[in-house]
Scaffold this active site. Structure first.
Site, PDB file in Angstrom:
ATOM      1  N   TYR A 130      65.534 -32.251 -26.417  1.00  0.00           N
ATOM      2  CA  TYR A 130      65.417 -31.213 -27.444  1.00  0.00           C
ATOM      3  C   TYR A 130      66.518 -31.387 -28.493  1.00  0.00           C
ATOM      4  O   TYR A 130      66.270 -31.304 -29.696  1.00  0.00           O
ATOM      5  CB  TYR A 130      65.504 -29.820 -26.817  1.00  0.00           C
ATOM      6  CG  TYR A 130      64.344 -29.560 -25.861  1.00  0.00           C
ATOM      7  CD1 TYR A 130      63.113 -29.163 -26.358  1.00  0.00           C
ATOM      8  CD2 TYR A 130      64.506 -29.744 -24.492  1.00  0.00           C
ATOM      9  CE1 TYR A 130      62.051 -28.945 -25.491  1.00  0.00           C
ATOM     10  CE2 TYR A 130      63.452 -29.536 -23.628  1.00  0.00           C
ATOM     11  CZ  TYR A 130      62.232 -29.135 -24.123  1.00  0.00           C
ATOM     12  OH  TYR A 130      61.174 -28.938 -23.276  1.00  0.00           O
ATOM     13  N   HIS A 168      55.149 -33.197 -24.534  1.00  0.00           N
ATOM     14  CA  HIS A 168      55.441 -33.526 -23.127  1.00  0.00           C
ATOM     15  C   HIS A 168      56.507 -34.615 -23.028  1.00  0.00           C
ATOM     16  O   HIS A 168      57.064 -34.837 -21.960  1.00  0.00           O
ATOM     17  CB  HIS A 168      54.155 -33.951 -22.398  1.00  0.00           C
ATOM     18  CG  HIS A 168      53.461 -35.142 -23.012  1.00  0.00           C
ATOM     19  ND1 HIS A 168      52.643 -35.024 -24.104  1.00  0.00           N
ATOM     20  CD2 HIS A 168      53.490 -36.459 -22.706  1.00  0.00           C
ATOM     21  CE1 HIS A 168      52.168 -36.231 -24.438  1.00  0.00           C
ATOM     22  NE2 HIS A 168      52.679 -37.116 -23.606  1.00  0.00           N
TER      23      HIS A 168
END
Lengths: 189, 156
Positions: free
Chosen positions: A123, A155
């Protein structure tokens, strides 16, 4: 008096081919369960994991207009690409997409689209590449609200320690997709 | 002033909810052989004007009005001479398009009942189906709509 399946099919086909729909959708079978796949005239606008596909219809109507109709033929192209992806013969998607994001989210999703098949990122790394290294949490939220998972490969985004963290469709599906792509999480370390 | 009104449902839900009843109605109006075409025409027309609907009240009556119009159009297309004859006989009565306009100010249920009865000559049993009510309620809605129109000087 019941409408025959044939008449029902012909009406749906005609409605889609006359271009009078805001959104056409169908359910597509996949190894990770039935997917709701929806398109506008501009492109793919939604892939939904919800087993109750009814739940996806109201948000679609709010976002794109009330003329939302199941019309299997209209999603033939994304269906074919998804089938190839799940068979392992496709590593990138070519279907046009119709996603409506503000500037920062668009940058994040652009960077996401560049994460290659079979690889993972974090992230924080994605936030940095989109120009705001401190926005890891916002990036997490964007991933969670990704309207077209699989095609926009959220994903492939995992936690800094390599843990799967979360997935809009459930962690089991995330794991399944990464396995399918042969991604190795140990590379991250 | 804006009123809180039910939002229009996704077309899929509207279509699935009404398709069988509308089809049954069209079979009665235009016959089994022509019902398929009339059915497609009805829902294609519904689709075209779906987003201009102001609110989700009486969607069933709304789609029945469209189906009734499709049946009339089908009849005219099939028998142009009979239709001409009919229009001469019914000269003193407002045509259905005009009637829909005149009835525009009525409450939705009465409006649908009046248009379906006097515009399209539907039986009360069919109007009841269109309104989702009893036959008696359909009669009452029609006559109260007519009384309201008469008070405004419209004669039917």
């Amino acid at each position: 008096m019941k409408v025959s399946d044939d008449l029902d099919r012909r009406f749906r086909e005609r409605a889609a081919s006359e271009g009078s729909l805001d959104v056409a959708y169908d359910l597509v079978d996949s190894p990770i369960g039935a997917l709701l796949v929806a398109v506008t005239e501009r492109g793919l606008c939604r892939i939904g994991f919800d087993a109750e596909h009814e739940h996806d219809l109201d948000p679609l109507a709010r976002l794109f207009g009330a003329k939302v109709l199941r019309a299997p033929k209209a999603v033939d192209e994304p269906r074919r690409e998804l089938n190839e992806y799940f068979e392992g013969t496709r590593t990138a998607f070519d279907v046009p997409v119709d996603v409506r994001f503000d500037a920062f989210r668009l940058r994040v999703m652009d960077e996401l689209a560049r994460v290659p098949y079979g690889e993972v990122t974090t992230y924080g790394a994605l936030a940095a590449r989109a120009g705001n290294p401190r926005a890891a949490r916002a990036v997490g939220t964007f991933m969670n609200r990704n309207p077209i998972p699989i095609v926009l490969p959220c994903h492939r985004v995992v936690g800094a320690n390599g843990s799967l963290t979360g997935y809009g469709g459930g962690l089991e599906r995330k794991e399944r997709l990464l396995q399918l792509e042969g991604a190795s999480l140990t590379l991250l370390g | 002033m804006m009123e809180a009104v039910a939002t229009i449902p996704p077309f899929e839900r509207f279509y699935v909810e009404h398709r069988d009843r509308v089809f049954g109605f069209l079979v009665r109006r235009v016959g089994r052989d022509r019902a398929d075409d009339a059915f497609q025409e009805t829902f294609l027309r519904a689709l075209k004007s779906y987003e201009s609907l102001a609110h989700a009240g009486n969607l069933r009556a709304w789609v029945f009005t469209i189906a009734a119009r499709v049946a009339v159009d089908d009849f005219r297309k099939r028998r142009p001479t009979a239709a001409e004859h009919e229009s001469v006989v019914e000269d003193s009565r407002p045509a259905y398009a005009e009637l829909e306009h005149l009835a525009g100010g009525l409450p939705p249920k009465e409006r649908a009942a009046v248009v379906l009865r006097y515009g399209y000559d539907l039986e009360y049993s069919d109007i009841a189906v269109a309104l989702g009510s009893s036959e008696e309620a359909a009669r009452q809605a029609t006559s109260s709509g007519i009384r309201r129109l008469r008070r405004k000087g419209v004669t039917l």
